[in-house]
Design an enzyme around this catalytic site. Structure first.
Site, PDB file in Angstrom:
ATOM      1  N   ALA A  65      41.039  29.598   8.333  1.00 25.77           N
ATOM      2  CA  ALA A  65      40.899  31.042   8.154  1.00 25.77           C
ATOM      3  C   ALA A  65      40.959  31.334   6.660  1.00 25.77           C
ATOM      4  O   ALA A  65      41.432  30.516   5.875  1.00 25.77           O
ATOM      5  CB  ALA A  65      42.039  31.745   8.872  1.00 25.77           C
ATOM      6  N   GLU A 107      39.846  24.410  14.865  1.00 28.84           N
ATOM      7  CA  GLU A 107      39.759  25.205  16.102  1.00 28.84           C
ATOM      8  C   GLU A 107      38.294  25.494  16.455  1.00 28.84           C
ATOM      9  O   GLU A 107      37.914  25.490  17.623  1.00 28.84           O
ATOM     10  CB  GLU A 107      40.544  26.512  15.937  1.00 28.84           C
ATOM     11  CG  GLU A 107      42.050  26.269  15.870  1.00 28.84           C
ATOM     12  CD  GLU A 107      42.838  27.538  15.589  1.00 28.84           C
ATOM     13  OE1 GLU A 107      42.560  28.194  14.573  1.00 28.84           O
ATOM     14  OE2 GLU A 107      43.723  27.875  16.404  1.00 28.84           O
ATOM     15  N   GLU A 127      48.655  25.072   9.856  1.00 21.98           N
ATOM     16  CA  GLU A 127      49.155  26.453   9.816  1.00 21.98           C
ATOM     17  C   GLU A 127      50.654  26.560   9.535  1.00 21.98           C
ATOM     18  O   GLU A 127      51.088  27.466   8.826  1.00 21.98           O
ATOM     19  CB  GLU A 127      48.823  27.173  11.137  1.00 21.98           C
ATOM     20  CG  GLU A 127      47.377  27.645  11.261  1.00 21.98           C
ATOM     21  CD  GLU A 127      46.421  26.569  11.766  1.00 21.98           C
ATOM     22  OE1 GLU A 127      46.790  25.377  11.783  1.00 21.98           O
ATOM     23  OE2 GLU A 127      45.285  26.931  12.140  1.00 21.98           O
TER      24      GLU A 127
HETATM   25  C1  3H9 Z   1      44.215  29.280   9.722  1.00 23.27           C
HETATM   26  O1  3H9 Z   1      43.204  28.660   9.736  1.00 23.27           O
HETATM   27  C2  3H9 Z   1      44.667  30.158  10.831  1.00 23.27           C
HETATM   28  C3  3H9 Z   1      43.840  29.894  12.065  1.00 23.27           C
HETATM   29  O2  3H9 Z   1      44.643  29.335  13.077  1.00 23.27           O
HETATM   30  C4  3H9 Z   1      43.117  31.114  12.570  1.00 23.27           C
HETATM   31  C5  3H9 Z   1      43.958  32.284  12.926  1.00 23.27           C
HETATM   32  C6  3H9 Z   1      43.191  33.395  13.624  1.00 23.27           C
HETATM   33  N1  3H9 Z   1      41.512  30.514   2.416  1.00 23.27           N
HETATM   34  O3  3H9 Z   1      43.162  23.367  -2.628  1.00 23.27           O
HETATM   35  P1  3H9 Z   1      42.009  23.499  -3.519  1.00 23.27           P
HETATM   36  C7  3H9 Z   1      40.951  28.142  -2.087  1.00 23.27           C
HETATM   37  S1  3H9 Z   1      45.243  29.238   8.391  1.00 23.27           S
HETATM   38  C8  3H9 Z   1      41.236  31.024   1.208  1.00 23.27           C
HETATM   39  O4  3H9 Z   1      42.255  23.563  -4.976  1.00 23.27           O
HETATM   40  P2  3H9 Z   1      41.083  20.893  -2.752  1.00 23.27           P
HETATM   41  C9  3H9 Z   1      42.079  27.751  -3.005  1.00 23.27           C
HETATM   42  O5  3H9 Z   1      42.977  28.811  -3.181  1.00 23.27           O
HETATM   43  C10 3H9 Z   1      44.406  28.212   7.227  1.00 23.27           C
HETATM   44  N2  3H9 Z   1      41.138  30.288   0.096  1.00 23.27           N
HETATM   45  O6  3H9 Z   1      40.897  22.388  -3.235  1.00 23.27           O
HETATM   46  C11 3H9 Z   1      41.333  27.390  -4.256  1.00 23.27           C
HETATM   47  O7  3H9 Z   1      40.990  28.590  -4.913  1.00 23.27           O
HETATM   48  P3  3H9 Z   1      40.905  28.647  -6.502  1.00 23.27           P
HETATM   49  C12 3H9 Z   1      44.531  26.785   7.577  1.00 23.27           C
HETATM   50  C13 3H9 Z   1      41.326  28.975   0.222  1.00 23.27           C
HETATM   51  O8  3H9 Z   1      39.723  20.302  -2.732  1.00 23.27           O
HETATM   52  C14 3H9 Z   1      40.047  26.762  -3.733  1.00 23.27           C
HETATM   53  O9  3H9 Z   1      39.921  27.234  -2.388  1.00 23.27           O
HETATM   54  N3  3H9 Z   1      43.926  26.008   6.536  1.00 23.27           N
HETATM   55  C15 3H9 Z   1      41.625  28.378   1.442  1.00 23.27           C
HETATM   56  O10 3H9 Z   1      42.152  20.230  -3.527  1.00 23.27           O
HETATM   57  C16 3H9 Z   1      40.066  25.254  -3.721  1.00 23.27           C
HETATM   58  O11 3H9 Z   1      41.246  24.807  -3.058  1.00 23.27           O
HETATM   59  C17 3H9 Z   1      44.641  25.573   5.503  1.00 23.27           C
HETATM   60  O12 3H9 Z   1      45.822  25.802   5.387  1.00 23.27           O
HETATM   61  C18 3H9 Z   1      41.704  29.204   2.581  1.00 23.27           C
HETATM   62  N4  3H9 Z   1      41.963  28.698   3.802  1.00 23.27           N
HETATM   63  O13 3H9 Z   1      41.631  20.982  -1.273  1.00 23.27           O
HETATM   64  C19 3H9 Z   1      43.874  24.768   4.492  1.00 23.27           C
HETATM   65  N5  3H9 Z   1      41.764  27.045   1.260  1.00 23.27           N
HETATM   66  O14 3H9 Z   1      39.864  27.646  -6.874  1.00 23.27           O
HETATM   67  C20 3H9 Z   1      44.265  25.182   3.115  1.00 23.27           C
HETATM   68  C21 3H9 Z   1      41.555  26.827  -0.028  1.00 23.27           C
HETATM   69  O15 3H9 Z   1      40.558  30.065  -6.782  1.00 23.27           O
HETATM   70  N6  3H9 Z   1      43.470  24.503   2.096  1.00 23.27           N
HETATM   71  N7  3H9 Z   1      41.293  27.980  -0.672  1.00 23.27           N
HETATM   72  O16 3H9 Z   1      42.277  28.264  -6.961  1.00 23.27           O
HETATM   73  C22 3H9 Z   1      43.696  23.230   1.721  1.00 23.27           C
HETATM   74  O17 3H9 Z   1      44.532  22.526   2.244  1.00 23.27           O
HETATM   75  C23 3H9 Z   1      42.878  22.711   0.580  1.00 23.27           C
HETATM   76  O18 3H9 Z   1      42.369  23.816  -0.117  1.00 23.27           O
HETATM   77  C24 3H9 Z   1      41.694  21.803   0.992  1.00 23.27           C
HETATM   78  C25 3H9 Z   1      40.839  21.509  -0.271  1.00 23.27           C
HETATM   79  C26 3H9 Z   1      42.239  20.483   1.553  1.00 23.27           C
HETATM   80  C27 3H9 Z   1      40.823  22.463   1.996  1.00 23.27           C
END
Ligand code: 3H9
Length: 694
Positions: A65, A107, A127
């Site tokens: 999300a 999901e 999450e």
């Molecule tokens: C969810 O899904 C709830 C569901 O159950 C549905 C409910 C209805 N959203 O980490 P990075 C940004 S909860 C918005 O440096 P990497 C991040 O801030 C979500 N922004 O890259 C950064 O911005 P900036 C569950 C996001 O390659 C840029 O993207 N998912 C999100 O080292 C790059 O990120 C998670 O918790 C997001 N979801 O790693 C996954 N994700 O460049 C969270 C990232 O401006 N994300 N950004 O600083 C991660 O674990 C890592 O970002 C990922 C990439 C592994 C994907």
């Protein structure tokens, strides 16, 4: 951005290829959800389409999300509805996965009928790391795909699994090679040819039937979650949602999941954890750096000093696949250090954490060096010798003679002046503090300390190096204690007053433990060894009446079986010691302090408010760039409970006026006034978070 540009459709013969392109991580923002809904509906309605492939552009499949939307009111269509429609679609949907399918992304894949992935893909429901639970069917479909036990483990830890494991578990249907889109289209075409089956996880019962009524399975999951994520609501609430779906029905489980998800999204815990998520990423961005070349990965490293820290740092490099030369002036220390490293790896292997071959592979990356001349080939040299400026300066003068031009020269110090160390070299622009936290191979924080002459390029390279070895680097300015230990000292001063006024060490520690920290200052002192601080106090002409007396008795902490606590032979469990209580009481009496009973609330306030005050000074002086950086330091270096978001986030939640008033009330003669920044924000009714936004 419009749904039509973020989600596009194309046709490959009878297969509709729906592509999400929402960089950087294809998060499921409202336009993406709307676009998906529309594209799938259109493909289903198109008589020429036999099946649908759902794929993503860029570096990853949907990573979840859009977390930035969580503070806004929900916007239709909600993800769980879109996913119900995908699962109910009258044509097979094949998810084509690369990168990381996380949270709402996984999901989405689970709501699809088929899942194919590249070998490098990874899968998880992270999450709980954001203080929430999967909210679009993850707690229901994952157990139906991989079984309840594995699903509980994945959902309560948030940890990812790789494609091979996903295939073995039945989470995905195939691992494909080469062009993912083409392979997914071929897969979809086969599905059509074989009758167009649409297996729906919501209808699959056999994997959850096994667990129905087995309350011990859920009790065990709760026990583990309580131990691993003490104080966090989300893992326990996730278990509740899974259990409802197992014991009742998919629909009942989904309803429970949705209700819990809404509550947690609005919770303080989730707000705190989301703050840390963004603060961690923000900490990597350094404003005001001049134009510097994009740092390349280091290809080799050298570590000087094979003690606990040096060995741990060498392990960090080996763990990241970087060859490292470990150097020590005393050959027997080097051998001892290497043996400790090997023992560490072997105990991980014994617990099933790595294979015996992996132990050897990592050990082979750590080469014993003959002397400091062996730093010559290294891109980065890290000195981790005894914490003493004169010794470190001598080592740096030597490093300067041998290190190659352009190498980053790091000193692992927790308190010493970086400039004094840098001045021992002819290249202070290359010298930087790299403060690892003990145990260095485990703790994620790396305080990167810039000296007065450290070049921008050195800072950029040190930050990149931190990320390369999987640390969370935070830039700090050069001052006594940098960010973390300077605040720790502010807390320590008040802890000492508390015990002299009437509290006992174990009472102080218990308050912080109950707040969520792994331990309090006294247990921490015993772990680190009290002799170090004693020696530093002696050097600086300082005293700490109770601690000095303990040290004079040879009570140096765990290593001598006694310190602030006593320890049974072979045990690391601190046991309150009447002998210490007697010393504390005696010192109070000698100092003419009338002891009184001090409650937990006062103890907490008096320990944490001075930390916030010191944090404000650290910001005023520019030692930390942002309040969030301080929070990251405390969460990753000192075990500050993530669900409280770090000391500065916590301070905002308490209210800065209240903290200022509390500081004034506890102020003694000779204490400084609260930090001007704290005063100003409190007077304006603002918080540290408003600084970040300014
Ligand atoms: C969810 O899904 C709830 C569901 O159950 C549905 C409910 C209805 N959203 O980490 P990075 C940004 S909860 C918005 O440096 P990497 C991040 O801030 C979500 N922004 O890259 C950064 O911005 P900036 C569950 C996001 O390659 C840029 O993207 N998912 C999100 O080292 C790059 O990120 C998670 O918790 C997001 N979801 O790693 C996954 N994700 O460049 C969270 C990232 O401006 N994300 N950004 O600083 C991660 O674990 C890592 O970002 C990922 C990439 C592994 C994907």
């Amino acid at each position: 951005m419009q749904a039509d540009t973020l989600v596009t459709s194309a046709r490959d013969g009878d297969i509709a290829v729906v592509t999400v392109a929402n960089p950087p991580v294809n998060a499921l923002s409202q336009p993406v959800r709307a676009g998906l809904q529309r594209a799938v509906a259109a493909a289903v309605a198109d008589p020429a389409v036999g099946a649908i492939v759902l794929r993503c552009d860029g570096r990853t499949f949907i990573a979840g999300a859009d977390i930035t939307e969580f503070d806004k009111p929900p916007m239709a269509p909600v993800l769980s509805d879109v996913l119900m429609e995908i699962e109910a679609a009258a044509k097979p949907v094949v998810a084509a996965i690369h990168g990381t399918a996380l949270g709402g992304g996984l999901e989405t894949a689970l709501a699809s009928h088929w899942r194919v992935a590249l070998a490098g893909a990874r899968f998880g429901l992270p999450e709980v790391k954001l203080g929430i639970i999967p909210g679009a069917g993850g707690t229901q479909r994952l157990p139906r795909a991989v079984g309840v036990e594995k699903a509980l483990q994945m959902i309560t830890t948030g940890d990812m699994i790789d494609a091979r494991e996903a295939l073995a578990l039945g989470l995905i249907d195939a691992i494909v090679e080469g062009d993912l889109a083409a392979a997914a289209v071929a897969f979809a075409r086969r599905v059509v040819a074989e009758g167009g089956k649409r297996p729906r996880l919501s209808e699959r019962d056999e994997r959850v039937a096994d667990a129905r009524g087995r309350s011990e399975l859920f009790a065990e999951a709760r026990r583990q979650a309580t131990r691993r994520a003490r104080g966090q609501d989300a893992p326990l609430r996730a278990i509740e949602a899974v259990e409802a779906g197992v014991n009742e029905s998919f629909a009942a489980g989904l309803a429970r999941e949705r209700a819990i998800s809404a509550v947690l999204k609005a919770s303080d815990q989730s707000r705190a954890q989301r703050h840390l998520f963004f603060a961690e990423r923000e900490a990597g961005k350094i404003p005001g750096l001049g134009p510097v070349a994009r740092p390349v990965d280091v290809a080799s490293a050298a570590v000087i000093g094979a003690g606990t820290m040096g060995g741990g740092i060498a392990m960090c490099f080996a763990n990241a696949g970087v060859p490292v030369t470990l150097i020590d002036a005393a050959p027997e220390s080097l051998q001892r250090g290497l043996a400790v490293v090997r023992r560490n790896y072997e105990s991980t292997a014994a617990r099933g954490g790595m294979t015996a071959a992996e132990v050897e592979r990592r050990m082979a990356l750590i080469r014993p060096g003959a002397g400091i001349a062996d730093v010559a080939g290294a891109d980065v040299v890290i000195e981790a010798v005894f914490e003493n400026t004169a010794i470190k300066r001598a080592v740096f003068a030597e490093i300067d003679r041998h290190a190659k031009a352009g190498a980053v020269l790091g000193t692992n110090t927790s308190t010493l002046d970086i400039d004094a160390i840098a001045a021992a070299t002819g290249r202070p622009d290359s010298v930087i503090g790299l403060h690892f936290f003990s145990p260095a191979n485990v703790m994620r924080l790396l305080e990167v300390v810039r000296g007065a002459k450290t070049a921008d390029a050195t800072i950029a390279r040190a930050m990149a190096l931190g990320r390369q070895i999987r640390k969370v680097p935070v830039l700090a300015g050069n001052c006594d204690g940098f960010i973390g230990n300077r605040m720790l000292r502010a807390r320590g001063r008040e802890a000492e007053r508390l015990i002299l006024e009437g509290a006992l060490p174990h009472e102080v520690d218990r308050v912080l433990y109950e707040f969520g920290l792994p331990m309090g200052p006294y247990a921490m002192g015993d772990l680190a060894g009290l002799d170090i601080g004693w020696r530093i106090r002696q050097e600086r002409g300082l005293t700490s009446p109770v601690a000095d007396r303990l040290c004079a008795l040879g009570r140096f902490g765990q290593k001598t079986g006694a310190g602030w606590y006593r320890y049974e032979a072979g045990s690391r469990t601190p046991v309150p010691d009447p002998a210490v209580e007697a010393i504390v009481v005696e010192v109070s009496r000698e100092l003419g302090i009338a002891r009184r009973s001090i409650g937990a609330e006062e103890i907490l306030r008096r320990l944490l408010y001075p930390m916030v005050d010191e944090g404000a000074r650290i910001l005023e002086e520019g030692i930390a760039i942002r309040p969030g950086d301080i929070d990251v330091v405390w969460a990753y270096g000192y075990g500050w409970p993530v669900y409280r978001g770090g000391p500065m986030h916590w301070a905002d939640s308490v209210g800065l006026a209240r903290i200022r008033d509390g500081l004034l009330a506890m102020r003694r003669e000779g204490d400084p006034a609260p930090a001007a920044l704290l005063e100003r924000l409190a007077a304006e009714g603002r918080g540290f978070r408003d600084l970040a936004a300014a």
